[in-house]
Design an enzyme around this catalytic site. Structure first.
Site, PDB file in Angstrom:
ATOM      1  N   ARG A 110      -9.699  -2.623  -2.242  1.00 23.78           N
ATOM      2  CA  ARG A 110      -8.895  -1.703  -3.050  1.00 23.78           C
ATOM      3  C   ARG A 110      -8.741  -2.368  -4.416  1.00 23.78           C
ATOM      4  O   ARG A 110      -8.190  -3.467  -4.522  1.00 23.78           O
ATOM      5  CB  ARG A 110      -7.526  -1.458  -2.406  1.00 23.78           C
ATOM      6  CG  ARG A 110      -6.556  -0.777  -3.375  1.00 23.78           C
ATOM      7  CD  ARG A 110      -5.314  -0.257  -2.699  1.00 23.78           C
ATOM      8  NE  ARG A 110      -5.634   0.923  -1.898  1.00 23.78           N
ATOM      9  CZ  ARG A 110      -4.715   1.777  -1.449  1.00 23.78           C
ATOM     10  NH1 ARG A 110      -3.430   1.581  -1.707  1.00 23.78           N
ATOM     11  NH2 ARG A 110      -5.077   2.823  -0.731  1.00 23.78           N
ATOM     12  N   HIS A 137     -11.315   7.823  -3.758  1.00 23.26           N
ATOM     13  CA  HIS A 137     -10.608   7.386  -2.545  1.00 23.26           C
ATOM     14  C   HIS A 137     -11.287   8.048  -1.336  1.00 23.26           C
ATOM     15  O   HIS A 137     -10.711   8.892  -0.650  1.00 23.26           O
ATOM     16  CB  HIS A 137      -9.132   7.800  -2.642  1.00 23.26           C
ATOM     17  CG  HIS A 137      -8.222   7.081  -1.680  1.00 23.26           C
ATOM     18  ND1 HIS A 137      -8.651   6.094  -0.811  1.00 23.26           N
ATOM     19  CD2 HIS A 137      -6.877   7.214  -1.452  1.00 23.26           C
ATOM     20  CE1 HIS A 137      -7.629   5.662  -0.102  1.00 23.26           C
ATOM     21  NE2 HIS A 137      -6.555   6.312  -0.467  1.00 23.26           N
ATOM     22  N   GLN A 140      -9.702   8.367   2.305  1.00 24.41           N
ATOM     23  CA  GLN A 140      -8.618   9.339   2.420  1.00 24.41           C
ATOM     24  C   GLN A 140      -9.172  10.752   2.632  1.00 24.41           C
ATOM     25  O   GLN A 140      -8.683  11.497   3.489  1.00 24.41           O
ATOM     26  CB  GLN A 140      -7.744   9.302   1.163  1.00 24.41           C
ATOM     27  CG  GLN A 140      -6.549  10.221   1.267  1.00 24.41           C
ATOM     28  CD  GLN A 140      -5.544   9.778   2.319  1.00 24.41           C
ATOM     29  OE1 GLN A 140      -5.079   8.656   2.289  1.00 24.41           O
ATOM     30  NE2 GLN A 140      -5.205  10.662   3.257  1.00 24.41           N
ATOM     31  N   ASP A 229      -0.894  15.015  -5.020  1.00 23.70           N
ATOM     32  CA  ASP A 229      -0.783  13.550  -5.021  1.00 23.70           C
ATOM     33  C   ASP A 229       0.245  13.182  -6.088  1.00 23.70           C
ATOM     34  O   ASP A 229       0.676  14.039  -6.885  1.00 23.70           O
ATOM     35  CB  ASP A 229      -2.175  12.970  -5.357  1.00 23.70           C
ATOM     36  CG  ASP A 229      -2.262  11.458  -5.207  1.00 23.70           C
ATOM     37  OD1 ASP A 229      -1.330  10.835  -4.661  1.00 23.70           O
ATOM     38  OD2 ASP A 229      -3.289  10.897  -5.643  1.00 23.70           O
ATOM     39  N   CYS A 269      -1.782  12.593   0.464  1.00 16.36           N
ATOM     40  CA  CYS A 269      -2.288  11.305   0.971  1.00 16.36           C
ATOM     41  C   CYS A 269      -1.172  10.301   1.203  1.00 16.36           C
ATOM     42  O   CYS A 269      -1.351   9.342   1.945  1.00 16.36           O
ATOM     43  CB  CYS A 269      -3.342  10.751   0.024  1.00 16.36           C
ATOM     44  SG  CYS A 269      -2.744  10.361  -1.630  1.00 16.36           S
ATOM     45  N   ARG A 297      -6.273   8.329   9.218  1.00 16.27           N
ATOM     46  CA  ARG A 297      -6.964   7.287   8.442  1.00 16.27           C
ATOM     47  C   ARG A 297      -7.556   6.254   9.404  1.00 16.27           C
ATOM     48  O   ARG A 297      -8.697   5.819   9.249  1.00 16.27           O
ATOM     49  CB  ARG A 297      -5.975   6.593   7.481  1.00 16.27           C
ATOM     50  CG  ARG A 297      -5.572   7.393   6.257  1.00 16.27           C
ATOM     51  CD  ARG A 297      -6.700   7.531   5.257  1.00 16.27           C
ATOM     52  NE  ARG A 297      -7.211   6.248   4.782  1.00 16.27           N
ATOM     53  CZ  ARG A 297      -6.676   5.513   3.807  1.00 16.27           C
ATOM     54  NH1 ARG A 297      -5.617   5.967   3.163  1.00 16.27           N
ATOM     55  NH2 ARG A 297      -7.216   4.369   3.429  1.00 16.27           N
TER      56      ARG A 297
HETATM   57  N1  NVA Z   1      -3.825   8.540  -6.573  1.00 19.64           N
HETATM   58  C1  NVA Z   1      -2.985   7.559  -5.922  1.00 19.64           C
HETATM   59  C2  NVA Z   1      -3.312   7.499  -4.462  1.00 19.64           C
HETATM   60  C3  NVA Z   1      -2.452   6.527  -3.685  1.00 19.64           C
HETATM   61  C4  NVA Z   1      -2.872   6.435  -2.254  1.00 19.64           C
HETATM   62  C5  NVA Z   1      -3.191   6.199  -6.582  1.00 19.64           C
HETATM   63  O1  NVA Z   1      -4.319   5.875  -6.950  1.00 19.64           O
HETATM   64  O2  NVA Z   1      -2.201   5.481  -6.767  1.00 19.64           O
HETATM   65  N1   CP Z   2      -2.894   7.061   1.165  1.00 20.56           N
HETATM   66  C1   CP Z   2      -3.001   5.728   0.962  1.00 20.56           C
HETATM   67  O1   CP Z   2      -4.074   5.207   0.637  1.00 20.56           O
HETATM   68  O2   CP Z   2      -1.850   5.037   1.173  1.00 20.56           O
HETATM   69  P1   CP Z   2      -1.562   3.506   0.835  1.00 20.56           P
HETATM   70  O3   CP Z   2      -1.537   3.368  -0.669  1.00 20.56           O
HETATM   71  O4   CP Z   2      -0.249   3.215   1.470  1.00 20.56           O
HETATM   72  O5   CP Z   2      -2.678   2.658   1.411  1.00 20.56           O
END
Ligand code: NVA
Ligand code: CP
Length: 314
Positions: A110, A137, A140, A229, A269, A297
């Site tokens: 990540r 992502h 997800q 989101d 998500c 997930r």
């Molecule tokens: N769009 C959000 C998703 C978090 C799971 C982010 O990138 O922070």
């Molecule tokens: N939806 C998702 O990726 O959640 P986290 O940021 O908690 O991993």
């Protein structure tokens, strides 16, 4: 890699990295893996395999689902963050990839720019999975589509309404729509539109899978699934205040859900901010499947890890 008979190296860096046929296999496999999990039946195809998880951004779901999932498959995990590894002290990503992939069998990352995960993958001896980048992502959306299928059957020909930021989730929905034959209605405030070229990736997206609406209510009209989101994704916190103003009308409320089909589902998500991108009545209401979505997930990622390491299991 440890084995002389290792499979062809396959990464999962964006949704486009797999074919529709591979997704059909993964959804079936995830259903079977979930069934075994619910029945407390052992499923240990990855004994002696190690997953390295690298987090440069915060996480709850991704961390727990990959870690619990890998243990359930009989393997083990190593957890690294920028703060507690040399990644945060400017060791080149290429060098990190070479080292980490000599000691582990699979890597989940990540991070910020997609280019970082691509550089890692280009120097990795083992499969690399995108656990979220600024651009995409894919894990997800894999879970979201699996959840849709569980509740409503095939997503082909259906309409997904995306209300909110033209972010990593929106980009990935576009890739999925193009690949799996459904449509995405996107509504974002001006200045936060989806970057179509970026969303499409190298493969491109098919004509007709995507339509823009300036009014979020119009985007929800007749939709089979309404999803949103956070207004501010990780890494964009400096824009918090201006985004709160720009996104004020992009809150999924009961009026938007009423504009969708009567049996429409709601997904998010997570993490969610009630009263910002979604009303509590919607996310905690009868059409919401967010808890199944979160749980799934783990099941889809178990299928994905098994597939990347062992291929199709007859
Ligand atoms: N769009 C959000 C998703 C978090 C799971 C982010 O990138 O922070
Ligand atoms: N939806 C998702 O990726 O959640 P986290 O940021 O908690 O991993």
């Amino acid at each position: 890699m440890k084995s002389k008979h290792a499979m062809t190296l396959k990464h999962y860096l964006q949704f486009n990295d797999l074919t529709a046929d591979e997704y059909a296999y993964l959804f079936e496999r995830a259903a079977l893996i979930k069934k075994k999990f619910k029945a407390y039946e052992k499923h240990h195809p990855l004994v002696d395999r190690t997953l390295a998880m690298i987090f440069e951004k915060a996480s709850t779901r991704t961390r727990v689902s990959f870690e619990a999932g890998m243990y359930q498959l009989g393997g083990s995990v190593v957890h690294l963050t920028t703060g507690d590894s040399q990644l945060g002290r400017a060791e080149p990503i290429e060098d990190s990839a070479k080292v980490i992939s000599r000691m582990t069998d699979l890597v989940m990352i990540r991070t910020y720019e997609q280019s970082k995960i691509e550089r890692f993958a280009a120097n990795s001896r083992v499969p690399v999975i995108n656990g979220l980048t600024n651009e995409y992502h894919p894990c997800q959306i894999l879970a979201d589509i699996f959840t849709y299928i569980e509740h409503r059957g095939s997503i082909a020909g259906k309409t997904v309404a995306w209300v909110g930021d033209g972010n990593n989730m929106a980009n990935t929905w576009l890739q999925a729509a193009s690949l799996l034959g459904f449509k995405v209605h996107v509504s974002t405030p001006r200045g936060y539109e989806v970057d179509e070229k970026l969303a499409a990736g190298a493969r491109g997206i098919s004509a007709g899978c995507y339509q823009f609406f300036s009014n979020p209510l119009d985007a929800c009209q007749g939709a089979d699934l309404v999803t949103t989101d956070v207004w501010t994704s990780m890494g964009y916190e400096a824009e918090n205040e201006e985004r709160r103003l720009a996104f004020a009308d992009w809150c999924v409320d009961t009026e938007m859900m009423a504009a969708a089909k009567p049996d429409a589902l709601f997904m998010h998500c997570l993490p969610a901010h009630r009263g910002e991108e979604v009303e509590a009545d919607v996310i905690d209401g009868p059409q919401s499947v967010v808890w199944d979505e979160a749980e799934n997930r783990m099941h889809v990622q178990k299928a994905l890890m098994e597939y990347l390491l062992l291929g199709r299991i007859a």
